[in-house]
Motif scaffolding. Structure first.
Motif, short mmCIF file in Angstrom:
data_model
loop_
_atom_site.label_atom_id
_atom_site.label_comp_id
_atom_site.label_asym_id
_atom_site.label_seq_id
_atom_site.Cartn_x
_atom_site.Cartn_y
_atom_site.Cartn_z
N ARG A 55 -3.48 11.57 -0.14
CA ARG A 55 -2.60 10.37 -0.19
C ARG A 55 -2.55 9.93 1.17
N MET A 56 -2.42 10.77 2.15
CA MET A 56 -2.57 10.09 3.57
C MET A 56 -3.55 9.43 4.20
N TYR A 57 -4.67 10.24 3.40
CA TYR A 57 -5.71 9.70 4.04
C TYR A 57 -6.26 8.22 3.34
N GLY A 58 -5.99 8.24 1.91
CA GLY A 58 -5.91 7.16 1.50
C GLY A 58 -5.39 6.11 1.76
N LEU A 59 -3.91 6.34 2.30
CA LEU A 59 -3.18 5.23 2.61
C LEU A 59 -3.64 4.66 4.18
N MET A 60 -4.27 5.54 4.95
CA MET A 60 -4.78 5.10 6.27
C MET A 60 -5.82 4.36 5.99
N ALA A 61 -6.85 4.77 5.19
CA ALA A 61 -8.04 4.04 5.01
C ALA A 61 -7.81 2.52 4.17
N THR A 62 -6.90 2.51 3.36
CA THR A 62 -6.48 1.30 2.83
C THR A 62 -5.83 0.24 3.76
N VAL A 63 -4.92 0.73 4.66
CA VAL A 63 -4.12 -0.22 5.64
C VAL A 63 -5.06 -0.62 6.68
N ALA A 64 -6.16 0.19 6.98
CA ALA A 64 -6.85 -0.19 8.04
C ALA A 64 -8.23 -1.08 7.29
N SER A 65 -8.33 -0.73 6.04
CA SER A 65 -9.58 -1.96 5.60
C SER A 65 -8.63 -3.13 5.33
N ALA A 66 -7.62 -3.13 4.89
CA ALA A 66 -6.86 -4.48 4.62
C ALA A 66 -6.61 -5.10 5.87
N THR B 174 0.75 -1.11 0.12
CA THR B 174 -0.08 0.03 0.04
C THR B 174 0.68 1.35 -0.17
N LEU B 175 2.01 1.28 0.66
CA LEU B 175 2.89 2.52 0.70
C LEU B 175 3.24 2.72 -0.68
N VAL B 176 3.74 1.53 -1.36
CA VAL B 176 4.51 1.79 -2.75
C VAL B 176 3.68 2.49 -3.56
N LEU B 177 2.16 1.72 -3.58
CA LEU B 177 1.27 2.29 -4.58
C LEU B 177 0.94 3.69 -4.22
N GLN B 178 0.89 4.16 -2.96
CA GLN B 178 0.45 5.51 -2.67
C GLN B 178 1.70 6.33 -2.91
N LEU B 179 2.82 6.01 -3.15
CA LEU B 179 3.89 6.75 -3.20
C LEU B 179 3.79 7.08 -5.00
N ARG B 180 3.00 6.46 -5.74
CA ARG B 180 2.79 6.67 -7.42
C ARG B 180 1.65 7.51 -7.45
N ASN B 181 0.82 7.88 -6.42
CA ASN B 181 -0.20 8.62 -6.56
C ASN B 181 0.16 10.04 -6.70
#
Length: 374
Positions: free
Chosen positions: A246-257, A232-239
């Motif tokens: 990006r930070m909000y999307g990272l936290m939501a994706t990590v928590a969901s996963a 998820t971190l790698v994908l967010q770096l490409r965003n």
């Protein structure tokens, strides 16, 4: 002045320096080739009421007729009422007096709307309105999502008694609904890539656990979770979005996963523990949805969860210790239920997060208490 209503309005009126019809006491003059909107007289709110488009028509002013230029046709508009005192649609009374007085009167007669402004009034959410009125902004999922939770919990309970491969079917459904519900609960929609990524992590954890065995469950679950956080971190770096997004999307994706992967704990736990814990969650959430005071509802739900754990545990090797497992699973389920009730969620949230979070949150308790009591 003619008593006929205006049938059209032509902003491209050819230059004719002739007096125009009076508009409730105001007189407007066209000068030269210009049409200066800033110099127009105020128009009453009733006169600007919305009417369906009537097509193109030639304006009739009572002093003559002007045709529309063919190179720049303009859509016609029709006043909602004549100026002889006829009531406008939705107005509280007949239009009268200067246009400013009419607008003020209309604003006062329309409850729920603020005074007319140039930029518009910002819309407040239901949660903000509830806070301003001193009410709680929390809405619980209700009886229908609770019934779906109970159905899914009973499927988990029955499938666990059959075997681990039978348990995979309702578990995968639980993980998919968990991933989707958490994203929508956080206000991120559509977020298909994040939902797919979280669900793929949950399926990977299931496959890893089935391949390595229940005895290696912690390594399979935590290892998958670590890999998915890195991915998820790698994908967010490409965003290319702004840093906050990006930070909000990272936290939501990590928590969901994380939640979807943690639900794999049902597959890692002892079958008897899943049978007892899932049944206890199913009944506890149903009781929690009953129309009772919040404190009483929570207490009754936990007592019922312990009672179901005791009853179902008597049918397994857990025996009376099933009451403790049912109580622990019930506590975690109510926490998940409370999270899904946050801040006026939508109906979609109720039927995803409201259904899945109680069972997903109970998975760690089912695994840990099952091992401790088994």
């Amino acid at each position: 002045m003619s008593n006929q209503p205006y049938e059209g309005y032509d902003p491209y009126q050819q230059a004719q320096q002739q007096p125009q019809p009076e508009w409730q006491g105001y007189t407007q003059q066209w000068e030269g080739q210009t049409w200066e909107t800033q110099a127009q007289a105020p128009v009453s709110a009733a006169d600007t009421a919305y009417v369906p488009t009537q097509g193109y028509a030639e304006p009739v002013y009572g002093h003559g007729t002007a045709s529309l230029p063919q190179e720049a046709p303009a859509p016609a508009w029709t006043p909602a009422h004549q100026h002889s005192g006829q009531q406008a649609p939705g107005a509280g009374g007949p239009a009268h007096g200067p246009s400013g007085t009419t607008a003020q009167s209309l604003a006062e007669d329309a409850p729920g709307y603020g005074p007319p402004t140039v930029t518009g009034n910002p819309r407040i959410t239901d949660a903000q309105r509830a806070r301003a009125e001193g009410r709680s902004p929390i809405i619980e999922p209700g009886i229908q999502p609770a019934a779906l939770t109970a159905l899914l919990g009973l499927l988990l309970s029955g499938a666990a008694a059959i075997g681990e491969y039978a348990l995979v079917v309702p578990l995968v459904l639980l993980q998919a609904v968990t991933a989707a519900g958490w994203f929508r609960l956080n206000g991120m929609w559509p977020a298909r890539q994040g939902i797919a990524l979280a669900f793929l992590g949950a399926v990977t954890a299931d496959v890893a656990l089935l391949a390595t065995g229940r005895e290696n469950a912690p390594a399979a679950i935590l290892g998958t979770l670590g890999v998915w956080v890195l991915l998820t971190l790698v994908l967010q770096l490409r965003n290319h979005a702004d840093p906050d997004t990006r930070m909000y999307g990272l936290m939501a994706t990590v928590a969901s996963a994380a939640l979807a992967i943690v639900a794999t704990g049902h597959l890692a736990a002892e079958p008897d523990a899943v049978t007892v814990g899932a049944a206890a969650v199913a009944v506890a959430i149903l009781v929690r949805a009953l129309p009772l005071p919040t404190a009483a509802s929570v207490v009754v739900s936990l007592l019922v969860a312990a009672g179901v754990g005791f009853a179902v545990g008597g049918m397994t090797d857990l025996g009376s210790q099933g009451a403790f497992l049912g109580l622990g699973a019930g506590v975690c389920a109510l926490i998940g239920h409370r999270v899904a009730s946050y801040d006026y969620p939508s109906r979609f949230v109720h039927f995803t997060a409201g259904v899945a979070l109680p069972l997903a949150a109970a998975a760690p308790a089912v695994y840990l208490l099952g091992r401790a009591l088994g």
